[in-house]
Design an enzyme around this catalytic site. Structure first.
Site, mmCIF file in Angstrom:
data_model
loop_
_atom_site.group_PDB
_atom_site.id
_atom_site.type_symbol
_atom_site.label_atom_id
_atom_site.label_comp_id
_atom_site.label_asym_id
_atom_site.label_seq_id
_atom_site.Cartn_x
_atom_site.Cartn_y
_atom_site.Cartn_z
ATOM 1 N NE ARG A 88 7.677 -2.747 5.932
ATOM 2 C CZ ARG A 88 6.370 -2.468 6.029
ATOM 3 N NH1 ARG A 88 5.699 -2.055 4.969
ATOM 4 N NH2 ARG A 88 5.751 -2.604 7.175
ATOM 5 N NE ARG B 280 -4.036 -1.087 10.129
ATOM 6 C CZ ARG B 280 -2.969 -0.589 9.514
ATOM 7 N NH1 ARG B 280 -2.993 0.627 9.027
ATOM 8 N NH2 ARG B 280 -1.884 -1.318 9.369
ATOM 9 N NE ARG C 135 2.060 -4.641 11.232
ATOM 10 C CZ ARG C 135 3.045 -4.375 10.368
ATOM 11 N NH1 ARG C 135 4.228 -4.936 10.515
ATOM 12 N NH2 ARG C 135 2.839 -3.554 9.364
ATOM 13 C CE LYS D 43 -2.275 -0.959 3.818
ATOM 14 N NZ LYS D 43 -1.640 -2.225 4.251
ATOM 15 N NE ARG E 47 6.651 -0.390 9.970
ATOM 16 C CZ ARG E 47 5.482 -0.266 9.332
ATOM 17 N NH1 ARG E 47 5.456 0.298 8.137
ATOM 18 N NH2 ARG E 47 4.371 -0.693 9.872
HETATM 19 P P1 AMP Z 1 0.972 0.692 8.881
HETATM 20 O O1 AMP Z 1 2.205 1.449 8.595
HETATM 21 O O2 AMP Z 1 -0.224 1.196 8.118
HETATM 22 O O3 AMP Z 1 1.155 -0.805 8.733
HETATM 23 O O4 AMP Z 1 0.615 0.943 10.427
HETATM 24 C C1 AMP Z 1 1.497 0.551 11.453
HETATM 25 C C2 AMP Z 1 0.747 0.399 12.769
HETATM 26 O O5 AMP Z 1 0.146 1.646 13.115
HETATM 27 C C3 AMP Z 1 -0.412 -0.586 12.742
HETATM 28 O O6 AMP Z 1 0.000 -1.924 12.976
HETATM 29 C C4 AMP Z 1 -1.300 -0.051 13.874
HETATM 30 O O7 AMP Z 1 -0.759 -0.382 15.143
HETATM 31 C C5 AMP Z 1 -1.143 1.445 13.696
HETATM 32 N N1 AMP Z 1 -2.153 1.992 12.749
HETATM 33 C C6 AMP Z 1 -1.933 2.558 11.533
HETATM 34 N N2 AMP Z 1 -3.064 2.950 10.950
HETATM 35 C C7 AMP Z 1 -4.063 2.620 11.819
HETATM 36 C C8 AMP Z 1 -5.483 2.731 11.785
HETATM 37 N N3 AMP Z 1 -6.127 3.265 10.719
HETATM 38 N N4 AMP Z 1 -6.172 2.271 12.859
HETATM 39 C C9 AMP Z 1 -5.552 1.740 13.934
HETATM 40 N N5 AMP Z 1 -4.226 1.587 14.027
HETATM 41 C C10 AMP Z 1 -3.470 2.017 12.974
#
Ligand code: AMP
Length: 215
Positions: free
Chosen positions: A127, A88, A171, A13, A160
């Site tokens: 990654r 989400r 996740r 994404k 990360r």
């Molecule tokens: P991402 O980079 O989108 O994979 O987000 C990393 C982490 O941030 C996720 O595993 C969640 O802990 C948190 N996070 C990001 N976006 C959201 C969202 N829309 N709702 C809840 N938690 C989020």
């Protein structure tokens, strides 16, 4: 045009969102990036979110909607938005719907990047990111020219915290339980959902996304 880039963690994404944002001059709004920025700056929100993110769980809906509202406040007359990693949960989708209606905007499509779990675990374990300029690499598909060093700015690359295998598995479970139902929610509201096979060459996936959006 306002679209959602949807899919499990590691589906691509962020990569595709950046490319589409460049191609169409749209704003990419990544809630994950906003949260990581808050963590880096050590804000109260960042300190609170960090534990949740490291555990692979979701940050509370109210916090996320607050962040998105802030960014969207300047978007009324602006360019379109690519939502990446948001919504989400169904509750976030409802919040987004109210927010867009209030701004006189609408959602045009959901683009779902589909990747099997095993491929995701492999991808995320490869990654790497640059803590200095935020560039993202992958040992398997987009390695840096010099191992461990950022091509763009020369800083040492990191992994990360939430890309460790056990966190990735959590996740993915959270995605299946809480996030995947959002797709049915949009289908029920006649928002077009386009499924794109994400486990392919980055350029091929991008070409498919552009073809879909051109319609
Ligand atoms: P991402 O980079 O989108 O994979 O987000 C990393 C982490 O941030 C996720 O595993 C969640 O802990 C948190 N996070 C990001 N976006 C959201 C969202 N829309 N709702 C809840 N938690 C989020």
């Amino acid at each position: 045009m306002n679209i959602i880039l949807f899919g499990p963690p590691g589906a691509g994404k962020g990569t595709q969102g950046e490319r589409l944002a460049g191609h169409y001059t749209m704003l990419r709004l990544s809630t994950g990036d906003l949260l990581r920025e808050a963590v880096r700056k050590g804000t109260p929100l960042g300190l609170e979110a960090r534990r949740t993110m490291d555990a692979g769980e979701l940050v509370p809906d109210a916090v996320i909607l607050g962040l998105v509202k802030e960014v969207m406040a300047g978007q009324r007359e602006g360019t379109g938005v690519i939502f990446d990693g948001f919504p989400r949960t169904v509750s976030q989708a409802e919040g987004l719907s109210t927010l867009l209606a209030g701004l006189g905007l609408r959602l045009d499509a959901v683009l779902l990047l589909d990747v099997a779990d095993d491929a995701i675990v492999r991808r995320l374990s490869g990654r790497l990111f640059c803590p200095s300029c935020q560039a993202v690499y992958n040992l398997y598909s987009e390695p840096p020219a010099v191992p461990g060093i950022c091509d763009r700015c020369g800083a040492a690359l990191s992994q990360r915290d939430d890309d460790r295998e056990e966190t990735v598995r959590r996740r993915l479970a959270v995605y299946r339980e809480q996030t995947a139902p959002v797709v049915a929610w949009y289908r029920a509201r006649q928002v077009p959902v386009h499924v794109v096979a994400g486990d392919r060459d980055i350029n091929e996936v991008q070409a498919d996304l552009v073809r879909i959006l051109a319609r």
